[in-house]
Design an enzyme around this catalytic site. Structure first.
Site, PDB file in Angstrom:
ATOM      1  N   SER A   1       0.671  -1.337  -0.006  1.00 31.20           N
ATOM      2  CA  SER A   1       0.049   0.194  -0.077  1.00 31.20           C
ATOM      3  C   SER A   1       0.915   1.223  -0.077  1.00 31.20           C
ATOM      4  CB  SER A   1      -0.980  -0.160   1.217  1.00 31.20           C
ATOM      5  OG  SER A   1      -2.018   0.975   1.029  1.00 31.20           O
TER       6      SER A   1
ATOM      7  N   ASP B   1       4.894  24.563  -1.572  1.00 30.23           N
ATOM      8  CA  ASP B   1       6.337  24.131  -2.187  1.00 30.23           C
ATOM      9  C   ASP B   1       6.557  22.756  -1.762  1.00 30.23           C
ATOM     10  OD1 ASP B   1       6.000  24.914   0.641  1.00 30.23           O
ATOM     11  OD2 ASP B   1       7.794  25.638   1.089  1.00 30.23           O
TER      12      ASP B   1
ATOM     13  N   HIS C   1      -7.284  -5.532  -1.182  1.00 27.69           N
ATOM     14  CA  HIS C   1      -5.950  -4.632  -0.698  1.00 27.69           C
ATOM     15  C   HIS C   1      -5.184  -5.510   0.307  1.00 27.69           C
ATOM     16  CE1 HIS C   1      -3.688  -0.846  -0.646  1.00 27.69           C
ATOM     17  NE2 HIS C   1      -3.663  -0.945   0.685  1.00 27.69           N
TER      18      HIS C   1
END
Length: 427
Positions: free
Chosen positions: A143, A353, A406
């Site tokens: 994951s 940023d 998953h």
């Protein structure tokens, strides 16, 4: 410290690393990792495998609850379980430890900006050199750990001899909006699967939502349970070992009290365990920043994109639908573990940023063997985005399967068997 546990030999390691790797002489963090080898093999020269767990904000597995992958890996490796910075025993970052910054939300945000994949990779490299010098090691990323693996291949491929990824090939260039737009569609599909399996649960779920809308219901910690927080229980749909758990929770929902129908203590305790981020506050704070690169802020992406999917509107005319792996600004008002971190989360959501997490040119010229399991019906990581990434990484081999959810690598040794075979024979 070395100790033995259930047929395993465990060695604990600690290492001081810079908070900001670009300022090595600045503040430091104490990193923790546990090395595990099968009993009887502790004196063998086995190669090391670094496990990079899902998250962000989850500590590494503990040896008293080993996943299927660990049992499969131990005959071949010394396994290193790293508590990624900010989790477990690696300088945990939560409402208590971050309270030292007071109300300076900017300082907290600046601090937590150093807890993404790029810093985790640089931590891992210092740990690798501490344990085995210049020799590269193998990584297995599950994951979010797969996201970290792609950053590893971008920043320090010389540290890797082999990489395995399970359910964790991220978009390399997509914005968080792209991630959540795809995630909402998949989550709706998993709702349909759940209610098709348990048709009567729609009535129960709708009844719970209606009760919460009309009553001031409190969780064991004292905070109110809102309808929208109840909806976040859909995160259980994403893994095989928890897909059915909401059904068995809903069947305990109602009881009869002095004033009539109430939600039961059993139900509320179970809900509290699922909706609280007390055990992993970094998941809440950093879940969107893990996708942030360049000059575009995430700006509460999941919250904004949700408006494109009216099925999740609990005030609408349709049946209740559960959300999945999304974080919302209101959770920092309702979850006591997140409330003190609200200002920092707002600051991070507006941040522009962010440094790049992936080096596209380096990945295109990659020489490290990489094999990845892509789960066709993964609720958390988009198959199409994963396959697009696989095409962008030179030599990356994929195994696409609809046999696993998953958490496939945790529940079935066959997943790692397949990746080992793919790495050996080239598919």
């Amino acid at each position: 410290m070395t100790y033995r546990h259930n047929g395993l030999v465990c060695v604990d390691h600690t290492l001081d690393v810079p908070l900001d790797h670009t300022v090595p002489e600045g503040p430091s963090l104490r990193l923790f990792a546990r090395e595990i080898v099968a009993e009887g093999h502790e004196h063998e020269e086995l190669p090391r495998l670094l496990w990079l767990q899902g998250g962000p904000g989850n500590r590494a597995e503990r040896p008293n609850a080993p996943g299927a992958w660990l049992r499969r890996a131990l005959p071949h490796f010394r396994v290193v379980l790293l508590d990624q910075r900010g989790t477990g025993r690696s300088a945990p970052a939560d409402r208590r430890t971050l309270a030292r910054f007071g109300d300076d939300h900017q300082r907290v945000a600046d601090h937590l900006a150093h807890f993404r994949a790029d810093s985790i990779v640089r931590d891992a490299e210092l740990l690798r050199r501490s344990l085995q010098g210049d020799r590269p090691w193998t990584v297995l990323g599950q994951s979010f750990g797969g996201f970290v693996t792609l950053t590893y291949l971008s920043l320090a491929p010389e540290g890797l001899v082999q990489a395995y990824v399970t359910g964790g090939l991220p978009t390399l260039t997509g914005h968080a909006d792209d991630v959540y737009r795809a995630a909402y569609a998949r989550t709706l599909a998993h709702n349909e699967r759940f209610f098709a399996r348990y048709p009567d649960d729609q009535r129960l779920a709708d009844a719970v939502a209606a009760h919460l809308a009309e009553h001031d219901v409190r969780l064991p910690g004292g905070e109110r349970l809102s309808v929208r927080r109840f909806q976040t229980l859909g995160i259980t749909f994403g893994t095989a070992d928890r897909f059915d758990s909401l059904h068995y929770l809903l069947e305990t929902a109602f009881t009869t009290g002095p004033s009539g129908t109430e939600l039961s203590d059993v139900f509320l305790r179970g809900v509290d365990a699922l909706v609280s981020y007390a055990e992993r506050p970094l998941y809440g704070v950093l879940h969107e920043p893990i996708y942030a690169q360049g000059g575009r802020p995430t700006a509460w992406s999941a919250h904004r994109v949700r408006a494109e999917f009216p099925a999740f509107d609990a005030q609408g005319a349709g049946p209740i639908r559960f959300t999945g792996e999304m974080i919302y600004p209101w959770q920092f008002e309702e979850d006591p573990a997140l409330v003190p971190l609200r200002g920092a989360a707002e600051t991070l959501a507006a941040r522009r940023d962010w440094p790049a997490l992936y080096d596209l040119d380096r990945l295109a010229a990659n020489e490290v063997p990489v094999t990845a399991a892509v789960y066709a019906n993964d609720m958390f990581v988009d198959r199409r985005q994963s396959l697009e990434t696989a095409r962008a990484v030179r030599g990356l081999r994929t195994w696409v399967t609809d046999d696993h959810a998953h958490d496939g690598v945790r529940v079935d040794t066959a997943v790692l068997d397949q990746l080992f075979a793919l790495a050996t024979d080239g598919g």
